[in-house]
Design a protein around this motif. Structure first.
Motif, mmCIF file in Angstrom:
data_model
loop_
_atom_site.group_PDB
_atom_site.id
_atom_site.type_symbol
_atom_site.label_atom_id
_atom_site.label_comp_id
_atom_site.label_asym_id
_atom_site.label_seq_id
_atom_site.Cartn_x
_atom_site.Cartn_y
_atom_site.Cartn_z
ATOM 1 N N GLN A 265 0.833 -1.207 0.000
ATOM 2 C CA GLN A 265 0.000 0.000 0.000
ATOM 3 C C GLN A 265 0.869 1.258 0.000
ATOM 4 O O GLN A 265 0.805 2.072 0.920
ATOM 5 C CB GLN A 265 -0.926 0.006 1.231
ATOM 6 C CG GLN A 265 -1.898 -1.141 1.306
ATOM 7 C CD GLN A 265 -3.008 -1.022 0.257
ATOM 8 O OE1 GLN A 265 -3.288 0.061 -0.241
ATOM 9 N NE2 GLN A 265 -3.627 -2.143 -0.062
ATOM 10 N N PRO A 266 1.681 1.459 -1.022
ATOM 11 C CA PRO A 266 2.604 2.601 -1.019
ATOM 12 C C PRO A 266 1.921 3.960 -0.986
ATOM 13 O O PRO A 266 2.385 4.878 -0.307
ATOM 14 C CB PRO A 266 3.399 2.406 -2.319
ATOM 15 C CG PRO A 266 2.525 1.549 -3.185
ATOM 16 C CD PRO A 266 1.802 0.648 -2.249
ATOM 17 N N GLU A 267 0.811 4.097 -1.715
ATOM 18 C CA GLU A 267 0.120 5.391 -1.747
ATOM 19 C C GLU A 267 -0.469 5.724 -0.386
ATOM 20 O O GLU A 267 -0.377 6.866 0.080
ATOM 21 C CB GLU A 267 -0.978 5.386 -2.811
ATOM 22 C CG GLU A 267 -1.669 6.741 -2.965
ATOM 23 C CD GLU A 267 -2.711 6.745 -4.059
ATOM 24 O OE1 GLU A 267 -3.351 7.792 -4.250
ATOM 25 O OE2 GLU A 267 -2.900 5.699 -4.729
ATOM 26 N N ARG A 268 -1.059 4.726 0.274
ATOM 27 C CA ARG A 268 -1.643 4.940 1.596
ATOM 28 C C ARG A 268 -0.562 5.377 2.575
ATOM 29 O O ARG A 268 -0.761 6.322 3.360
ATOM 30 C CB ARG A 268 -2.327 3.659 2.082
ATOM 31 C CG ARG A 268 -2.872 3.676 3.518
ATOM 32 C CD ARG A 268 -3.894 4.795 3.723
ATOM 33 N NE ARG A 268 -4.573 4.670 4.997
ATOM 34 C CZ ARG A 268 -5.831 4.248 5.126
ATOM 35 N NH1 ARG A 268 -6.546 3.933 4.050
ATOM 36 N NH2 ARG A 268 -6.387 4.168 6.312
ATOM 37 N N VAL A 269 0.589 4.720 2.555
ATOM 38 C CA VAL A 269 1.679 5.046 3.463
ATOM 39 C C VAL A 269 2.204 6.456 3.196
ATOM 40 O O VAL A 269 2.465 7.221 4.130
ATOM 41 C CB VAL A 269 2.797 3.997 3.347
ATOM 42 C CG1 VAL A 269 4.041 4.448 4.102
ATOM 43 C CG2 VAL A 269 2.320 2.646 3.890
ATOM 44 N N ARG A 270 2.327 6.825 1.931
ATOM 45 C CA ARG A 270 2.778 8.187 1.598
ATOM 46 C C ARG A 270 1.797 9.229 2.120
ATOM 47 O O ARG A 270 2.198 10.257 2.681
ATOM 48 C CB ARG A 270 2.920 8.338 0.079
ATOM 49 C CG ARG A 270 4.162 7.707 -0.512
ATOM 50 C CD ARG A 270 4.419 8.216 -1.916
ATOM 51 N NE ARG A 270 3.300 7.959 -2.812
ATOM 52 C CZ ARG A 270 3.183 6.859 -3.545
ATOM 53 N NH1 ARG A 270 4.112 5.911 -3.474
ATOM 54 N NH2 ARG A 270 2.147 6.692 -4.349
#
Length: 296
Positions: A265-270
């Protein structure tokens, strides 16, 4: 008297006209493809161009608007709200949940979950006769009343009948799906009490997740900035307790927690990292207290 909603289709864009009055936007048709199976699902989403509308911006959750009603907790849930779209009328109907709604993206597929608890309370509000006159809460469960017949829509084991009521299939966007979304959006926009109820349930969800995480991870005395990340991970479900425990044991636990789920979930973490940049200092002034079940 029940409001009648006519569905307005314009290509992939959907709107609804309440009782013959001016139509308002609902969402756009989107496609979701399962990478493993290749199966395509279709549904509604207002996270894209529709989410950028003036109406969505007017319906944004802002902690400052609810600080007096929910001191500190209003701030605690704001980073997660930002990650979930931050709009009281955020909508998605294309994934396995079949129907998610609100700034906390409450999901209809979880028995006794956040959507179910919130929707039960919505159905006990006086405006229900305008929106869902055939739905009731009996014995603590949502039912559909047809003449003298009572049809259960959810149990402790399944919410499938309610999912099908709100979103009949994932093969296309049906009128019933658009109308269900229209009712919830119209209700939320026109009644501040409905928005307040959504906030109350998001706070309730955060409290529940904190107590659950404390039992598994031992969070007593931990700063609210770290707890905020733990809560967000559990709310989205992007990692388990073992991953969180490993991050808490790291030399720099805050940074380690923020990286939990970054691969999937890279976008969520960013988005979470960005939301916490200006909020961490205020959050870390409070610590979780097991004895009070609150931040002190």
């Amino acid at each position: 008297m029940a409001i009648h909603f006519d569905v307005v289709r314009d290509g992939k864009r959907f709107s609804a006209r309440p009782d013959g009055r001016t139509a308002f936007p609902i969402a756009a048709k989107v496609t979701f493809r399962n990478r493993r199976t290749g199966v395509e699902r279709f549904g509604l989403s207002n996270d894209g161009s529709f989410f950028g509308s003036d109406e969505a911006k007017r319906q944004k959750y802002l902690a400052a608007d609810y600080a007096e009603i929910h001191p500190f907790w209003a701030d605690f849930i704001e980073p997660t709200a930002i990650c979930e779209g931050q709009s009281f009328i955020s909508l998605n109907t294309y994934d396995r949940a079949r129907f998610t709604f609100g700034f906390g993206q409450f999901a209809a597929h979880v028995p006794d979950g956040d959507f179910i608890r919130w929707f039960r309370d919505m159905l006990q509000r006086p405006e229900v006769v305008d929106y869902f006159p055939n739905l009731e809460v009996r014995g603590g469960r949502i039912v559909k009343v047809e003449d003298n017949k009572v049809v259960p829509l959810e149990t402790a084991q399944s919410t499938e009948p309610l999912q099908l009521y709100l979103n009949p299939t994932l093969d296309d966007v049906e009128d019933a799906e658009v109308v269900a979304a229209a009712k919830l959006i119209h209700w939320t926009v026109n009644y501040p009490e409905a928005r307040l109820l959504q906030v109350q349930h998001m706070v309730n969800t955060a409290r529940r997740l904190m107590k659950e995480a404390d039992r598994r991870l031992g969070l007593d005395g931990l700063g609210a900035d770290l707890c905020c990340v733990v809560m967000d991970v559990r709310h989205q479900g992007r990692a388990g307790f073992s991953d969180l425990q490993e991050a808490l044991n790291a030399r720099r636990p805050f940074e380690a927690l923020l990286d939990v789920g970054a691969v999937s979930q890279p976008e969520r973490v960013r988005n979470l990292k960005q939301a916490l940049q200006t909020r961490r200092a205020a959050l870390r002034r409070k610590k979780w207290s097991r004895s009070t079940g609150d931040f002190v």
